[in-house]
Write an enzyme that holds these catalytic residues in place. Structure first.
Site, PDB file in Angstrom:
ATOM      1  N   THR A 158      13.415  56.207  50.908  1.00  0.00           N
ATOM      2  CA  THR A 158      13.629  54.974  50.158  1.00  0.00           C
ATOM      3  C   THR A 158      14.757  55.138  49.147  1.00  0.00           C
ATOM      4  OG1 THR A 158      12.620  53.684  48.363  1.00  0.00           O
ATOM      5  CG2 THR A 158      11.669  55.817  48.757  1.00  0.00           C
ATOM      6  N   ASP A 159      15.404  54.022  48.788  1.00  0.00           N
ATOM      7  CA  ASP A 159      16.441  54.082  47.748  1.00  0.00           C
ATOM      8  C   ASP A 159      15.854  54.478  46.388  1.00  0.00           C
ATOM      9  OD1 ASP A 159      15.098  51.685  47.208  1.00  0.00           O
ATOM     10  OD2 ASP A 159      16.893  50.426  47.196  1.00  0.00           O
ATOM     11  N   GLU A 160      14.513  54.379  46.259  1.00  0.00           N
ATOM     12  CA  GLU A 160      13.900  54.654  44.952  1.00  0.00           C
ATOM     13  C   GLU A 160      14.036  56.120  44.539  1.00  0.00           C
ATOM     14  OE1 GLU A 160      10.289  52.661  44.038  1.00  0.00           O
ATOM     15  OE2 GLU A 160      10.570  51.147  45.579  1.00  0.00           O
ATOM     16  N   LYS A 209       8.180  60.750  47.407  1.00  0.00           N
ATOM     17  CA  LYS A 209       9.080  60.543  48.555  1.00  0.00           C
ATOM     18  C   LYS A 209      10.245  61.538  48.492  1.00  0.00           C
ATOM     19  CE  LYS A 209       8.995  57.950  51.419  1.00  0.00           C
ATOM     20  NZ  LYS A 209       8.339  58.009  52.773  1.00  0.00           N
ATOM     21  N   ARG A 238      16.958  44.322  42.848  1.00  0.00           N
ATOM     22  CA  ARG A 238      16.684  45.075  44.079  1.00  0.00           C
ATOM     23  C   ARG A 238      17.539  44.519  45.212  1.00  0.00           C
ATOM     24  NH1 ARG A 238      14.746  47.537  40.602  1.00  0.00           N
ATOM     25  NH2 ARG A 238      12.623  48.288  40.326  1.00  0.00           N
ATOM     26  N   ALA A 260       0.538  51.799  61.937  1.00  0.00           N
ATOM     27  CA  ALA A 260      -0.303  50.616  61.723  1.00  0.00           C
ATOM     28  C   ALA A 260       0.032  49.936  60.394  1.00  0.00           C
ATOM     29  CB  ALA A 260      -1.790  51.006  61.759  1.00  0.00           C
ATOM     30  N   TYR A 296       5.475  57.576  42.881  1.00  0.00           N
ATOM     31  CA  TYR A 296       5.768  57.246  44.292  1.00  0.00           C
ATOM     32  C   TYR A 296       7.134  57.802  44.688  1.00  0.00           C
ATOM     33  CZ  TYR A 296       7.765  54.500  48.115  1.00  0.00           C
ATOM     34  OH  TYR A 296       8.422  54.127  49.266  1.00  0.00           O
ATOM     35  N   ALA A 297       8.167  57.447  43.906  1.00  0.00           N
ATOM     36  CA  ALA A 297       9.521  57.870  44.258  1.00  0.00           C
ATOM     37  C   ALA A 297       9.635  59.390  44.235  1.00  0.00           C
ATOM     38  CB  ALA A 297      10.530  57.232  43.305  1.00  0.00           C
TER      39      ALA A 297
END
Ligand code: NAD
Length: 326
Positions: A125-127, A153, A213, A9, A149-150
């Site tokens: 993610t690339d992060e 992940k 980015r 969602a 966050y990174a």
């Protein structure tokens, strides 16, 4: 094929779900989809064709093991998008990131093993690579995440990888650059700037605006995720890059033009803590091994996005209480 989509969602998961139901990806014709989503502030049922005969929605949390044990059996793949996804929120409160992105991933992988469901595709993610001053990362580069966050992940990725090595679970990992497209929450840079400029409000640009980015249209990202789901190799990691590298200032200039605004509406604000300067992916593996080529150019995609937000205020106005970000 029966696919369980976590976080379906949210922005990317909903695009992927609609793509599956519309048979947009090779091998997805007639697909049955279960969306499992907690409906956090980022989840929105208005992103999904609720009522579609081949879509089943399950409201729940990926850390709920009993729920997973009930829902997972019988699926042919799990495509795992569910996450806390906003860097700024991870700076002010990281616990939910650890809980969903690491613990939730471990829980899902564990039940995939016991229920015998695979492949398990972890959308990363690339992060996770950190920041790179020049050149580009390939999939063998070390992980050096800089934001909570990174880091969460990367933690989820490592947990998924461990389930491949330890339990033989068919795990595949994707690392994509920044996504943009319709239905993205207004807390993220492009929709934040577009919606503010369309309603005559100023926009906050972090630091000197020189952070670089790469940008990938969400539909291209979803096509790549599906390729990995049907043709990727167990234990492999795939960078998904679009070759469109732009500084935040350059993105802002394009949005200003498309919104008929001007530079006087831009406010430079103090830089985000730990803000990565530059990301760059070497995406040759997915191109050479799986034949993936992104189709949507940034200028064309961005113009479509601005039109979509202009035409759909009823979708984004209710989301506007989210904190400002870049
Ligand atoms: P999003 O924030 O728009 O959506 C996340 C979804 O996950 C929401 O629907 C939310 O309700 C759901 N969710 C959160 N916690 C949950 C939980 N505990 N249990 C079940 N559902 C939960 O995120 P997005 O931008 O669509 O990103 C999707 C995935 O793609 C994430 O894993 C993200 O890390 C990754 N990714 C995003 C980008 C990007 O630019 N947006 C780029 C590369 C990778």
């Amino acid at each position: 094929m029966r696919v369980l989509v976590t976080g379906g969602a949210g922005f990317i998961g909903a695009h992927y779900t609609r793509g599956l139901l519309n048979g947009e990806y090779p091998g997805s014709e007639g697909a049955e989809v279960t969306v499992l989503d907690k409906l956090t502030y980022a989840g929105n049922l208005a992103n999904l064709p609720v009522g579609h005969p081949r879509l089943r929605f399950v409201h729940g949390d990926i850390t709920d093991r009993e729920l997973l044990e009930r829902e997972l059996p019988g699926h042919d793949a799990v495509v795992h998008f569910a996450a806390e996804s906003h860097v700024d929120r991870s700076i002010t409160g990281a616990s939910a990131f650890v809980e969903t992105n690491i613990v939730g991933t471990q829980c899902l992988a564990d039940v995939c093993v016991s229920a015998g469901v695979s492949p398990f595709v972890y959308v990363s993610t690339d992060e996770v690579y950190g920041s790179i001053p020049h050149g580009a990362w390939d999939e063998s580069c070390p992980l050096a995440p800089n934001s909570p966050y990174a880091a969460s992940k990367a933690g989820g990725e490592l947990m998924a990888r461990a389930y491949w090595r330890t339990h033989g679970l068919d795990v595949r990992i994707t690392r994509c650059s920044n996504n943009y497209g319709p239905y993205q929450h207004v807390e993220k840079l492009i929709p934040l700037f577009v919606t503010h400029l369309l309603s005559g409000r100023p926009v906050p640009l972090y630091g000197d605006g020189g952070n670089v980015r790469e940008w990938m249209h969400v539909r291209d990202h979803c096509a790549a995720v599906h390729l990995v789901t049907v043709a990727g190799k167990a234990g492999d990691v795939y960078n998904i890059g679009g070759d469109t590298a732009l500084s935040n200032r350059e993105v802002t200039e394009r949005i200003i033009r498309l919104c008929d605004a001007d530079w006087s509406q831009v406010r430079y604000v103090p830089d985000r803590r730990g803000h990565d300067r530059r990301y760059a992916l070497d995406a040759s593996r997915i191109r050479e091994e799986l034949g993936f080529v992104p189709r949507i150019g940034f200028d064309e995609g961005l113009a479509e996005v601005v039109r979509w937000y202009r035409d759909n205020p009823a979708w984004w106005k209710p989301l506007e209480n989210a904190p400002a970000s870049g």
